[in-house]
Design a protein around this motif. Sequence first.
Motif, PDB file in Angstrom:
ATOM      1  N   UNK A 319     -10.522   7.099 -44.491  1.00 11.63           N
ATOM      2  CA  UNK A 319     -10.370   8.485 -44.929  1.00 11.63           C
ATOM      3  C   UNK A 319     -11.599   9.232 -44.426  1.00 11.63           C
ATOM      4  N   UNK A 320     -11.391  10.122 -43.482  1.00 10.16           N
ATOM      5  CA  UNK A 320     -12.495  10.787 -42.789  1.00 10.16           C
ATOM      6  C   UNK A 320     -12.795  12.123 -43.470  1.00 10.16           C
ATOM      7  N   UNK A 322     -13.993  15.350 -42.876  1.00 13.63           N
ATOM      8  CA  UNK A 322     -14.175  16.123 -41.652  1.00 13.63           C
ATOM      9  C   UNK A 322     -15.469  16.921 -41.695  1.00 13.63           C
ATOM     10  N   UNK A 323     -15.803  17.448 -42.856  1.00 13.46           N
ATOM     11  CA  UNK A 323     -17.018  18.267 -42.945  1.00 13.46           C
ATOM     12  C   UNK A 323     -18.286  17.467 -42.695  1.00 13.46           C
ATOM     13  N   UNK A 324     -18.203  16.167 -42.888  1.00 18.80           N
ATOM     14  CA  UNK A 324     -19.368  15.315 -42.614  1.00 18.80           C
ATOM     15  C   UNK A 324     -19.498  15.006 -41.133  1.00 18.80           C
ATOM     16  N   UNK A 325     -18.430  15.281 -40.359  1.00 13.35           N
ATOM     17  CA  UNK A 325     -18.418  14.891 -38.951  1.00 13.35           C
ATOM     18  C   UNK A 325     -18.541  16.062 -37.982  1.00 13.35           C
ATOM     19  N   UNK A 326     -18.114  17.259 -38.403  1.00  7.55           N
ATOM     20  CA  UNK A 326     -18.073  18.363 -37.446  1.00  7.55           C
ATOM     21  C   UNK A 326     -19.467  18.915 -37.193  1.00  7.55           C
ATOM     22  N   UNK A 344      -9.011  13.502 -43.417  1.00  3.17           N
ATOM     23  CA  UNK A 344      -7.971  12.876 -42.607  1.00  3.17           C
ATOM     24  C   UNK A 344      -7.795  11.433 -43.071  1.00  3.17           C
ATOM     25  N   UNK A 345      -6.610  11.126 -43.586  1.00  3.43           N
ATOM     26  CA  UNK A 345      -6.261   9.738 -43.900  1.00  3.43           C
ATOM     27  C   UNK A 345      -5.683   9.102 -42.635  1.00  3.43           C
ATOM     28  N   UNK A 346      -6.192   7.933 -42.300  1.00  2.00           N
ATOM     29  CA  UNK A 346      -5.734   7.221 -41.098  1.00  2.00           C
ATOM     30  C   UNK A 346      -5.120   5.887 -41.500  1.00  2.00           C
ATOM     31  N   UNK A 375      -3.421  14.750 -42.781  1.00  2.00           N
ATOM     32  CA  UNK A 375      -4.605  15.592 -42.874  1.00  2.00           C
ATOM     33  C   UNK A 375      -4.384  16.696 -43.903  1.00  2.00           C
ATOM     34  N   UNK A 376      -5.342  16.829 -44.798  1.00  2.00           N
ATOM     35  CA  UNK A 376      -5.316  17.892 -45.803  1.00  2.00           C
ATOM     36  C   UNK A 376      -6.525  18.789 -45.574  1.00  2.00           C
TER      37      UNK A 376
END
Length: 384
Positions: A319-320, A322-326, A344-346, A375-376
Amino acid sequence: MFNWAKQTLANVVGTEEPIYGESAIRSVAEDAKSTPYTELKRDDLKWVALDQTSVETQVFYFMSDSGHVGLAQVIYSNVAGIRTTVQFNSKIFYLDGSKPHLWCSTPLTDYDFSDDKTSFYAKDCAVELSEDGESYTIKSMNDERAIVNLKVTKKAPGFVAGKDGKTLYGTDLSNPWGTMRHAFWPRCDAEGSIVTPDGPVDFKGKATFVMALQGMKPHHAAAQWNFLAFHGPSYSAVLMEFTTPPSYGCTTVDVGAIARDGEIVTAGTTCRATHTKTKKDTVTDWPEPIEVKYVWSGENKDGKTVEGLIEGPTEKQDCVDVMAEVPGFVKAIVANAAGTKPYIYQFVSQKPAALKLKIGDEEVVEEGRTFSEATFISAIEETK
């Protein structure tokens, strides 16, 4: 006047948009009523590189014969025509749990395109389309943890939904302020490796290629996403779905295809992803899908009815946040939007997944492997 001021503010800092409703979006599904899909030519794979707020990506999903699953991606982002950032991402899923998934995300410098805009270059990175338009090579040395040297060769035609793949946004759709477009190679052969500190990971096997352009702020274009790639011995399937925020009427747009070597069996917008069972994730507050269903319907070139189905439990791998990665400046834009919590759930199937296919009177059940994402980004008022 208030809507105009609200839209102007939204364009600059990414705040919530006014409610325009369904009249302010023209789904590619409208175009697909007369032209379900169009096969891609080489020119259809050009980078657009808009001089306005936009996100453009090329992403390759790999399912190797050795059991490994991975991805490689270039993200080209522009904020208000003021600043551009480019990122190269790669990921290897270690499905046996023997080690953490390897995720590498590196900002790129000295980036440029080939003269015809079909290939991308940066310092220590290149994603090149072959002269014949049949294959891509993906090479990256910008992170020593993941030295990428991969090749993807198209085995079935590429496609867009409708004539050009575009969904349009705006109160004047003859002069839209935003676009969304996806182009696909649904069935590809893959070869090459990603070299990690523990040695090379061989990705000889199958692959899916997706090129996407979000010609507006991503969280204005879509609130939620679903994606699936399936590969079996004879067939492949792909499905991309997004649902807009309430500002565009919580409109759901689907694009998908079923393909086999040498041909698209069916493609278009008459497909759908459904979360048939969910549980509340106490970390993210989102309803994590634990059972899913993907359906396709259409016709083949002979006019026979085609129906496809994949359903079953999910197997979450990550479970990514996104705010930690962008990149920081993208985060600043998105963070201003109230209620935006992108995750994002993968999911990767370790047990075989079954594609149930009916072509005319012929029924086929083929086992294969799936990679999927849910993705939510922000809540939608209506549920599907």
